[in-house]
Motif scaffolding. Sequence first.
Motif, PDB file in Angstrom:
ATOM      1  N   THR A  60      34.287  46.518  21.028  1.00 20.46           N
ATOM      2  CA  THR A  60      35.714  46.834  21.188  1.00 20.46           C
ATOM      3  C   THR A  60      35.958  47.739  22.395  1.00 20.46           C
ATOM      4  N   SER A  61      34.919  48.443  22.852  1.00 26.58           N
ATOM      5  CA  SER A  61      35.095  49.313  24.017  1.00 26.58           C
ATOM      6  C   SER A  61      34.721  48.625  25.329  1.00 26.58           C
ATOM      7  N   ARG A  62      34.252  47.392  25.250  1.00 29.04           N
ATOM      8  CA  ARG A  62      33.887  46.648  26.465  1.00 29.04           C
ATOM      9  C   ARG A  62      35.116  45.890  26.973  1.00 29.04           C
ATOM     10  N   PRO A  63      35.450  46.005  28.259  1.00 25.00           N
ATOM     11  CA  PRO A  63      36.667  45.365  28.774  1.00 25.00           C
ATOM     12  C   PRO A  63      36.626  43.837  28.750  1.00 25.00           C
ATOM     13  N   ASP A  64      35.426  43.249  28.780  1.00 29.02           N
ATOM     14  CA  ASP A  64      35.333  41.786  28.818  1.00 29.02           C
ATOM     15  C   ASP A  64      35.078  41.165  27.449  1.00 29.02           C
ATOM     16  N   ALA A  65      35.105  41.985  26.402  1.00 26.94           N
ATOM     17  CA  ALA A  65      34.850  41.468  25.060  1.00 26.94           C
ATOM     18  C   ALA A  65      36.099  40.798  24.503  1.00 26.94           C
ATOM     19  N   PRO A  66      35.899  39.753  23.707  1.00 25.94           N
ATOM     20  CA  PRO A  66      37.056  39.091  23.103  1.00 25.94           C
ATOM     21  C   PRO A  66      37.756  40.007  22.101  1.00 25.94           C
ATOM     22  N   ALA A  67      39.036  39.814  21.924  1.00 29.01           N
ATOM     23  CA  ALA A  67      39.813  40.605  20.970  1.00 29.01           C
ATOM     24  C   ALA A  67      39.524  40.171  19.533  1.00 29.01           C
ATOM     25  N   ASP A  68      39.145  38.909  19.360  1.00 27.35           N
ATOM     26  CA  ASP A  68      38.909  38.349  18.028  1.00 27.35           C
ATOM     27  C   ASP A  68      37.605  38.895  17.433  1.00 27.35           C
ATOM     28  N   HIS A  69      37.700  39.422  16.214  1.00 27.18           N
ATOM     29  CA  HIS A  69      36.537  40.008  15.537  1.00 27.18           C
ATOM     30  C   HIS A  69      35.405  38.989  15.366  1.00 27.18           C
ATOM     31  N   LEU A  70      35.741  37.779  14.958  1.00 29.60           N
ATOM     32  CA  LEU A  70      34.709  36.762  14.749  1.00 29.60           C
ATOM     33  C   LEU A  70      33.975  36.447  16.056  1.00 29.60           C
ATOM     34  N   GLU A  71      34.703  36.349  17.157  1.00 29.54           N
ATOM     35  CA  GLU A  71      34.050  36.092  18.446  1.00 29.54           C
ATOM     36  C   GLU A  71      33.111  37.240  18.830  1.00 29.54           C
TER      37      GLU A  71
END
Length: 194
Positions: free
Chosen positions: A144-155
Amino acid sequence: MPDSEPHPHGLRERKKVQTRLAIRRAAFELFDTQGYANTTVDQIADAADVSPRTLYRYFGVKEALLISDDQISPIVEAFADAPPDLPIVDAYRHAVATVFRELTPEEREDAAAGQRLMYGIPEARGLLYSEYIRLIEMITDALTSRPDAPADHLERRVIAGAIVGVLIAAAHDTPMPDTALERSLTILSKRMAR
């Protein structure tokens, strides 16, 4: 399990690390000479010159002696804090390299000894599985703190699972697999970039 820094600076923190190492070292020697199942917590505490209560305060249960959280939490923290321009897997690889580089020879040998025992003790397999699931959750949260991470929890969980899958493949029966882990994470990073 309490978290600890790779190189704690305060006297109290250094004493905690030394106590953890002494308890684990005593346990590993007993496991080696009389077997894991035949070794009691009281025997381990006695050999480490601590009370059983102290042992439980540091490890909670006998099985936890085999797991060294001294690298897990710092790696996940370093992953969350890795340079934002690094892709996700490269950020994790950077975190592993950073934490492993800071380990003292004594800390490295302690972690390797615990991993060797964990792979060799059938009773520890369930604990190992639980630790991998816990790591997936920790990485999922850190994403959640990574700028390129998806917003979707499952992803995020799927990405964390892929990273942990690489850790399992690189580390199975190979304690502290620095080179294999580095190479394996590089392969995952290249494959995810396609």
